[in-house]
Design a protein around this motif. Structure first.
Motif, short mmCIF file in Angstrom:
data_model
loop_
_atom_site.label_atom_id
_atom_site.label_comp_id
_atom_site.label_asym_id
_atom_site.label_seq_id
_atom_site.Cartn_x
_atom_site.Cartn_y
_atom_site.Cartn_z
N UNK A 334 0.84 -1.21 0.00
CA UNK A 334 0.00 0.00 0.00
C UNK A 334 0.86 1.25 0.00
N UNK A 335 1.98 1.20 0.74
CA UNK A 335 2.89 2.34 0.75
C UNK A 335 3.51 2.56 -0.63
N UNK A 336 3.85 1.48 -1.33
CA UNK A 336 4.39 1.62 -2.68
C UNK A 336 3.40 2.35 -3.59
N UNK A 360 10.80 4.54 -3.31
CA UNK A 360 10.33 3.41 -4.10
C UNK A 360 11.46 2.46 -4.45
N UNK A 361 12.64 3.02 -4.68
CA UNK A 361 13.80 2.17 -4.95
C UNK A 361 14.16 1.33 -3.74
N UNK A 368 9.96 0.85 -13.29
CA UNK A 368 10.97 1.91 -13.21
C UNK A 368 10.28 3.21 -12.82
N UNK A 369 10.12 3.49 -11.53
CA UNK A 369 9.40 4.70 -11.09
C UNK A 369 10.02 5.98 -11.62
N UNK A 488 22.92 -3.10 -6.39
CA UNK A 488 23.12 -3.13 -7.84
C UNK A 488 22.01 -2.46 -8.61
N UNK A 489 21.04 -1.85 -7.91
CA UNK A 489 19.93 -1.22 -8.61
C UNK A 489 20.38 0.01 -9.38
#
Length: 926
Positions: A334-336, A360-361, A368-369, A488-489
């Motif tokens: 829900x937070x996302x 979000x990351x 990909x926000x 690694x993001x």
């Protein structure tokens, strides 16, 4: 690029001492520009970044962790300023353990304690449940330094529950000032405690003596029976008896201890349940804590708790833990969604966008926000631009005029539109203009298209920088936190950015194309195709904007281009704006020259016929000033800014500007011709005045209430002469100074047209003045039936010649009054006409008598000598031909008579002939 910031400096910490996990407030200077700028925080050598909360550039709140050093500096490290320094220090105190019987203001877990180093609960061994004061006397702690005690007893401890317990250390630390008698009392207390333990063991044994004795008796009886009888029967009976005894003992034990054991099991179960709840209360309370922190906006706390829960319980097999962790995942999902909605919400600041992307990351949101945010911002900017256009077009059509007179200060704009949140400022300045007839209020009002361009460019300039910076942050990975770097993001994001470079380039190009086409639709609709005009146009073009407003628009677009260039956007993306600026500059020049041509045509209305010393009116000066002001208003348009091309680089533009310039010059020439040939009734001379400071004006024409057509011709000729010698040459210099092409052609064509007008006007004036004089010669010669063959002896010059001379003198006076410089030209031409007519008349006479020849020669010589200063080769030839047609004087008497009569004529008309001498003198001076 922004200037490097100063290194962080810590100037205060509150409190300045405390145990581990103490919450402190750090104050100082240059402590970072934001949460993401803070990359390091150590207190006494321990990294406290995990608990750090950045409040402002001068305040940070964190908790002190475990540290090896008991005192040390507070070091802050930021991206912008690097590693900092500290002027204060923090003292780390060791926590004192609280015994079971010690008073405390907080609840102390009796069975567990929390190890902050490992973040785990550890059980306390049973020995730790001993009394806090084993000696039983008053504790009087000394003031011995802890370091000295540690060095005195290396590897030992004052904790009596420790394996390395040192009694000497304990006595020095807790009873350094205790008297010997009290220590004796302490020994007695220790002995009592030891006896109590022994008594407890003995009591346990005493309580079971009966059972032991009974069992012992039974065993002895069995042994005796076996020895006495040795039979199988006895063995069986004794075995049965032993079993009965044991069963009775077991039943008795069960009866005695059943209640105690039950209470013990129940207490153990309760204790274990409480222990589990206490040990894992973080997980059990996490769903509720997540909800509360989301409502408060503490997303960082939620993310940290989630990461901790994920690492501890993400792979658990315990069902109760699975249940609570699933609830946590539901809250995080829900937070996302909430963060993604806030990220895509518009308008939004760049700081908030970066913050939501980082959240979000860290929450490992799918997709990909960052790219979604870039796409949403792109569409929002385009929508703002089109809404801006639609709002202004709608207002223009609704009002059919300038709605509410839009002021230069656009802050007062209260129109309801989606761009109302943007800051609105504009400064429209009126350029130099020679059109003084306009109302002063004109400069406070702007056309709707100009206000629209102001608003549109400010909108783009205010939104595109954040859009571009968001992309740059997306490319270099600065949107993500250290956690993303480790996972690694960031590398995956950079790879995605490289793959989407062309897509982003298309976004920028679409914004640039929309900006340019919206401006073209408002100012240059003819440059759009029909389909584009329906999308980007819609304006009611009742009249084209003036050159001054186009100049202002060009300046506005130039400033916008400079702002976008400063963002380091590639030039190929901004080339379309340079093309727009070039087209606007060309259009501004064309419109300005067209308006100038219209103003030149109206200069005839401003002719006041006031003649100065040189025979000029203000019209040539007004014409020159009009051209100069027009060119000055184009100076900023003609000048090339960095990256701009010359406005005359296209051949068509050169030809159009050249033709318009020639048209301006020709328009003024037509204006002069109109003024000089207009009928008397069409000219307003009620305002006629003279320059009384001129001593050469006799005022013959100024005694009249109006100007004659001949006088207007003379004034026009004087103006033409000045234009040819000064004005046109000055204008050509200004054209060259401002970079106009084809100036030679403009000057040549204009000069030729001016000379043609001058010649026409001159011939017209000569026709007005010379024809009457020439026409009066023949009737005057033959007045009274005069005959050259039969006449009396000459007594002087006849009246017809005197009358002709008077008329010539009148012409001289009229011309001299207007312009002394025109006298030689006009008089020479009049003399040519008179001499030509006189020669013709003489050649038409068939024969002369002696007296007739003498009379003719007297009059011809008198006229020739009088106007000798204005003789030209043509007039000299005419006089020569006239004299050659006469018989020669043979006698000296005739020649003497001729000379006497000439002298008599000159003497008698000396006053009248003085004008020719003055004219001669003036001409010789010039």
């Amino acid at each position: 690029m922004s200037r490097a910031r100063q290194p962080p400096l810590v100037t205060g910490i509150s409190p300045n001492e405390g145990i581990s996990w103490t919450k402190v407030t750090i104050r100082g200077e240059n402590l970072g520009t934001g949460p993401t700028d803070l990359i390091g925080l150590t207190i006494c050598g321990h990294n406290c970044l995990l608990t750090a909360e950045w409040m402002s550039a001068s305040k940070i709140v964190c908790r002190v962790g475990q540290a090896k050093n008991d005192k040390g500096d507070i070091i802050v490290t930021t991206k912008s300023g690097g590693k900092g320094t500290s002027t204060v220090s923090f003292k780390l105190l060791k926590p004192e353990k609280i015994g079971i019987l010690d008073q405390s203001a907080v609840w102390v877990d009796e069975m567990n304690y929390y190890d902050m180093r490992t973040d785990r609960n550890k059980g306390i061994p049973p020995l730790s449940l001993r009394p806090a004061n084993p000696l039983g006397i008053e504790i009087d702690k000394g003031r011995f330094p802890q370091k000295d005690l540690e060095s005195l007893f290396p590897g030992m401890s004052a904790d009596f529950t420790s394996e390395n317990f040192s009694a000497a250390w304990y006595l020095i630390e807790n009873h350094s000032t205790t008297s010997f008698d009290q220590l004796k009392t302490a020994v007695v207390n220790l002995k009592k405690q030891a006896n109590k333990k022994n008594e407890g063991s003995l009591a346990y044994v005493k309580g079971g003596l009966s059972t032991f004795f009974e069992a012992q008796d039974a065993l002895s009886a069995i042994h005796q029976k076996l020895e006495a009888d040795g039979t199988e029967k006895v063995e069986g009976s004794m075995t049965q008896k032993l079993e009965n005894v044991l069963n009775r003992a077991s039943n008795t034990a069960d009866t005695l201890f059943q209640e105690v054991l039950g209470r013990k099991d129940k207490a153990d179960s309760t204790r274990n349940a409480l222990n589990v709840l206490q040990r894992f209360k973080f997980l059990f309370n996490l769903p509720l804590n997540i909800e509360r922190n989301i409502q408060k906006g503490d997303y960082d706390v939620v993310i940290n708790d989630y990461e901790k829960a994920k690492s501890l319980f993400g792979k658990t097999e315990v069902q109760v833990f699975k249940k609570y962790y699933a609830e946590v995942e539901t809250r995080i999902e829900a937070l996302r969604e909430l963060l993604l909605d806030k990220l895509l919400e518009t308008p939004s600041t760049l700081h908030d966008q970066k913050r939501y992307i980082r959240y979000l990351s860290d929450l490992h949101a799918p997709g990909d926000p960052a790219w979604q945010c870039i796409g949403a911002q792109h569409q929002w900017i385009l929508q703002l631009m089109h809404n801006c256009k639609e709002s202004y077009v709608k207002e223009q059509k609704g009002s059919n005029a300038l709605l509410h007179s839009p002021m230069l200060d656009l802050d007062s704009d209260v129109r309801p539109s989606p761009i109302g949140h943007l800051s609105q400022t504009a400064s429209l300045k009126r350029g130099s203009s020679f059109q003084s007839g306009r109302d002063d209020a004109w400069r406070y009002k702007a056309p709707q298209q100009v206000v629209f361009v102001e608003k549109l460019t400010k909108l783009v300039v205010s939104q595109l920088p954040n859009f571009w910076k968001l992309w740059v942050s997306y490319v270099n990975g600065s949107l993500f936190s250290e956690t993303a770097e480790k996972s690694g993001q960031m590398e995956r994001s950079k790879k995605n950015a490289r793959q989407r470079q062309n897509d982003f380039k298309k976004m920028i190009q679409e914004v640039m194309h929309s900006l340019v086409k919206l401006i073209r639709g408002a100012l240059l609709p003819f440059s759009l195709r029909e389909g584009e005009l329906r999308q980007y146009g819609g304006w009611e073009m009742k009249s084209e904007l003036s050159g001054q407003w186009l100049t202002h628009v060009i300046q506005t677009v130039r400033l916008s281009s400079e702002s976008l260039t400063a963002l380091e956007i590639p030039n190929d993306m901004l080339q379309i704006i340079q093309d727009l600026i070039l087209d606007l500059r060309v259009r501004c020049i064309i419109v300005t020259l067209q308006h100038t041509a219209e103003d030149i045509k109206r200069l005839a209305e401003k002719e006041d016929w006031v003649v100065d010393n040189e025979g000029l009116t203000s019209l040539p000066s007004q014409f020159e000033q009009c051209i100069i002001h027009s060119l000055q208003s184009l100076k900023t348009v003609l000048d090339c800014k960095p990256g701009e091309a010359s406005v005359f680089q296209q051949q068509k533009t050169q030809e159009d500007v050249c033709q318009l310039s020639i048209g301006i010059m020709q328009g003024f020439i037509d204006c002069l011709e109109q003024l000089s040939t207009k009928p008397d009734g069409d000219i307003d001379t009620s305002h006629l005045s003279v320059d009384v400071s001129s001593p050469d004006l006799f005022g013959s024409i100024h005694e009249e209430s109006s100007l004659s057509s001949e006088q207007r011709l003379l004034i026009a000729l004087s103006n033409c002469r000045y234009l040819e010698r000064h004005t046109f040459l000055n204008i050509a210099e200004h054209f060259e100074k401002h970079g106009f092409q084809g100036v030679d052609k403009i000057t040549q064509v204009s000069m030729e047209s001016l000379k043609e007008l001058d010649q026409r006007l001159f011939e017209m004036y000569i026709e007005f003045k010379a024809d009457p004089i020439v026409g009066s010669l023949e009737p005057g010669i033959y007045a009274g039936y005069f005959d050259w063959k039969d006449c009396l002896v000459p007594t002087g010059v006849r009246n017809y010649l005197k009358e002709a001379l008077v008329n010539i003198i009148a012409v001289h006076a009229e011309v001299f009054t207007i312009s002394k410089d025109l006298v030689p030209r006009v008089m020479s031409r009049v003399v040519e006409a008179v001499s030509e007519e006189l020669s013709r008349l003489m050649q038409c006479v068939s024969s002369f008598s002696k007296n007739g020849a003498l009379q003719a020669k007297l009059e011809i010589c008198a006229l020739r000598d009088t106007v000798a200063i204005y003789l030209t080769p043509e007039s000299k030839s005419s006089f020569k031909q006239a004299l050659e047609a006469l018989p020669q004087l043979s006698s000296g008497t005739d020649r003497k008579l001729l000379e006497e009569l000439l002298n008599k004529f000159k003497s008698s008309m000396h006053l009248q002939l003085t004008c020719f001498q003055a004219s001669s003198s003036a001409m010789m001076k010039t």
